[in-house]
Write an enzyme that holds these catalytic residues in place. Structure first.
Site, PDB file in Angstrom:
ATOM      1  N   GLU A   1     -16.671 -27.150   4.408  1.00  0.00           N
ATOM      2  CA  GLU A   1     -18.097 -26.974   4.714  1.00  0.00           C
ATOM      3  C   GLU A   1     -18.679 -28.071   5.605  1.00  0.00           C
ATOM      4  O   GLU A   1     -19.738 -28.624   5.310  1.00  0.00           O
ATOM      5  CB  GLU A   1     -18.893 -26.868   3.401  1.00  0.00           C
ATOM      6  CG  GLU A   1     -18.398 -25.728   2.522  1.00  0.00           C
ATOM      7  CD  GLU A   1     -19.189 -25.566   1.220  1.00  0.00           C
ATOM      8  OE1 GLU A   1     -19.967 -26.460   0.878  1.00  0.00           O
ATOM      9  OE2 GLU A   1     -19.008 -24.526   0.554  1.00  0.00           O
TER      10      GLU A   1
ATOM     11  N   GLU B   1     -12.509 -17.826  -1.134  1.00  0.00           N
ATOM     12  CA  GLU B   1     -13.345 -18.000  -2.334  1.00  0.00           C
ATOM     13  C   GLU B   1     -14.161 -16.752  -2.614  1.00  0.00           C
ATOM     14  O   GLU B   1     -15.368 -16.820  -2.877  1.00  0.00           O
ATOM     15  CB  GLU B   1     -14.304 -19.185  -2.155  1.00  0.00           C
ATOM     16  CG  GLU B   1     -13.617 -20.486  -1.828  1.00  0.00           C
ATOM     17  CD  GLU B   1     -14.583 -21.662  -1.716  1.00  0.00           C
ATOM     18  OE1 GLU B   1     -15.748 -21.550  -2.143  1.00  0.00           O
ATOM     19  OE2 GLU B   1     -14.166 -22.705  -1.182  1.00  0.00           O
TER      20      GLU B   1
HETATM   21  C1  XIL Z   1     -18.108 -24.857  -6.964  1.00  0.00           C
HETATM   22  C2  XIL Z   1     -17.530 -24.629  -8.337  1.00  0.00           C
HETATM   23  O1  XIL Z   1     -17.371 -23.254  -8.551  1.00  0.00           O
HETATM   24  C3  XIL Z   1     -18.421 -25.238  -9.383  1.00  0.00           C
HETATM   25  O2  XIL Z   1     -17.846 -25.097 -10.652  1.00  0.00           O
HETATM   26  C4  XIL Z   1     -18.651 -26.700  -9.036  1.00  0.00           C
HETATM   27  O3  XIL Z   1     -19.502 -27.281  -9.881  1.00  0.00           O
HETATM   28  C5  XIL Z   1     -19.241 -26.822  -7.641  1.00  0.00           C
HETATM   29  O4  XIL Z   1     -18.381 -26.217  -6.733  1.00  0.00           O
HETATM   30  N1  XIL Z   1     -17.909 -23.512  -2.068  1.00  0.00           N
HETATM   31  C6  XIL Z   1     -16.800 -24.267  -2.363  1.00  0.00           C
HETATM   32  C7  XIL Z   1     -16.425 -24.492  -3.767  1.00  0.00           C
HETATM   33  O5  XIL Z   1     -16.055 -24.669  -1.449  1.00  0.00           O
HETATM   34  O6  XIL Z   1     -15.780 -25.718  -3.951  1.00  0.00           O
HETATM   35  C8  XIL Z   1     -17.622 -24.374  -4.676  1.00  0.00           C
HETATM   36  O7  XIL Z   1     -17.160 -24.449  -6.016  1.00  0.00           O
HETATM   37  C9  XIL Z   1     -18.350 -23.081  -4.430  1.00  0.00           C
HETATM   38  C10 XIL Z   1     -18.853 -23.017  -3.023  1.00  0.00           C
END
Ligand code: XIL
Length: 403
Positions: free
Chosen positions: A146, A263
């Site tokens: 990101e 994701e």
């Molecule tokens: C999120 C997790 O799902 C949570 O449990 C944590 O607290 C924060 O991160 N994009 C990403 C992931 O790249 O790492 C994120 O995961 C969700 C959004």
């Protein structure tokens, strides 16, 4: 929705079985606690062939105190993966979230007053240690996560432009924190595939998708050792267009890169209870992604961000208005989305002729489906389809049009 757990006892009912045959990574984000929970560990290993740490391999957990490394949870995930013949994906080495407080209070501000040189040392030490520890264990890393700003209006005036996100890494080090991170990760584990991961980069008509491509092109030009890109795919259940994604995906093929949907979750909205049609719509969207993955060798897999609807970060971000975005329901039953992906992968396996005739007979289930994916009846004789009402039907991966 009936609770279908047949994937637990019959491997051909799992996506894992077909994904393995196709050589696609079909993964899920879990925490190490899932590996010691009898139900969750059985579900994970039966339904998927790849895992990724949802939180535990991020910076704030692996190096909470400077130069003191914690691999406990990641090691447990690796042990689970290897015991179950699964792959472990690494997520993530550099991000603006999950930054330990000794680096920055919020991942954005340089409130520890780092100089560029010091912060480069911190980053290098982190990456060399973590990627070094998991050398040969993690097959692929999201090296940087990101790193782009949400505002990519720059594209309007500069078609090859992109705007970086303001983070402590970017503001103190400059854009080459990216290049350095990839070079160090490559040095720590030359065999691991290295990915740049982001969200909002999925639909070609979105400015951020173009900006992400521009960034990746500039990294390639600079000789950064990048192997692939991750498109996160956090979306609503009815809001991903296949042409839009196919257009984006094709751009990375041209660059000779791999790509994954890293994701995926496809949120339902505004209600706790949904109609069959809405579940089918969610399945349709999952099918869009599975089809893109199935048809393109350089799209190496797809991962969902949570094991079941009971374990999704989506619920925590907007409780009550969104949710149930995943492939298994609260009871670990396979939702229509899971079954949709299974059929897409299974049909590809059958079409490729990689099964023996007897395996193929088992694989074909001789069900006639209508356009919405609803099973209508089972038959050995596809001619019988022509006595159905007008419409389009699918039988063993073939279309039948009844006029
Ligand atoms: C999120 C997790 O799902 C949570 O449990 C944590 O607290 C924060 O991160 N994009 C990403 C992931 O790249 O790492 C994120 O995961 C969700 C959004």
């Amino acid at each position: 929705m009936p609770v279908d757990k047949s994937y637990l006892t019959d491997e051909t009912k799992s996506v894992r079985y077909w994904a393995d045959l196709l050589g696609k990574d079909f993964g899920v984000a879990i925490n190490s606690s899932a590996t010691t929970n009898a139900t969750q560990s059985a579900v994970t290993a039966a339904a998927f062939n790849t895992i990724v740490a949802e939180w535990e391999m991020k910076f704030a957990n692996t190096e909470k105190t400077r130069n003191v490394f914690n691999y406990k949870e990641g090691d447990a995930l690796y042990k689970f993966a290897s015991e179950n013949g699964m792959k472990l994906r690494g997520h993530c080495l550099v991000w603006h979230e999950s930054v330990p407080s000794w680096v920055s209070s919020d991942g954005i501000k340089n409130d520890k007053n780092w100089t560029r040189e010091e912060l480069l040392k911190v980053l290098k030490n982190h990456i060399m240690n973590v990627a070094g520890h998991y050398k040969g264990k993690v097959y692929e890393w999201d090296v940087v996560n990101e790193c782009l700003s949400n505002d990519q209006s720059i594209i309007k005036t500069n078609s090859s432009g992109y705007t970086m996100r303001n983070t402590v890494w970017y503001d103190v080090i400059g854009e080459d924190f990216l290049d350095s991170a990839f070079v160090w990760a490559h040095r720590a584990d030359p065999d691991a595939k290295l990915y740049l991961n982001d969200y909002g980069n999925e639909k070609w008509s979105d400015a951020k998708s173009k900006a992400f491509l521009n960034l990746v092109k500039s990294m390639k030009r600079r000789g950064v050792p990048i192997n692939g890109v991750g498109l996160q795919c956090h979306y609503n259940y009815n809001n991903l267009d296949s042409t839009e994604i196919a257009n984006t995906v094709y751009e990375y093929k041209k660059l000779g890169l791999e790509l994954k949907f890293t994701e995926i979750d496809l949120s339902m909205q505004n209600s706790q209870f949904y109609s069959d049609e809405q579940w089918e719509e969610q399945a349709r969207t999952y099918r869009v992604l599975a089809n893109i993955c199935r048809l393109r060798p350089y799209v190496t897999g797809m991962l969902v961000w949570g094991l079941s609807d009971g374990q999704t970060w989506v619920n925590s971000t907007a409780a009550g208005t969104k949710g149930q975005p995943l492939l298994l329901n609260y009871f670990y039953g396979a939702k229509p989305g899971y079954e949709a992906i299974r059929r897409v992968f299974r049909d590809k396996v059958i079409d490729s002729g990689i099964l023996s005739p007897s395996e193929e007979r088992v694989a074909r289930d001789n069900t006639v489906y209508d356009l919405t994916g609803k099973p209508r009846y089972v038959t050995d004789d596809p001619k019988s389809i022509y006595s159905l009402p007008k419409g389009l039907y699918i039988y063993n991966g073939q279309k039948y049009i009844v006029k």
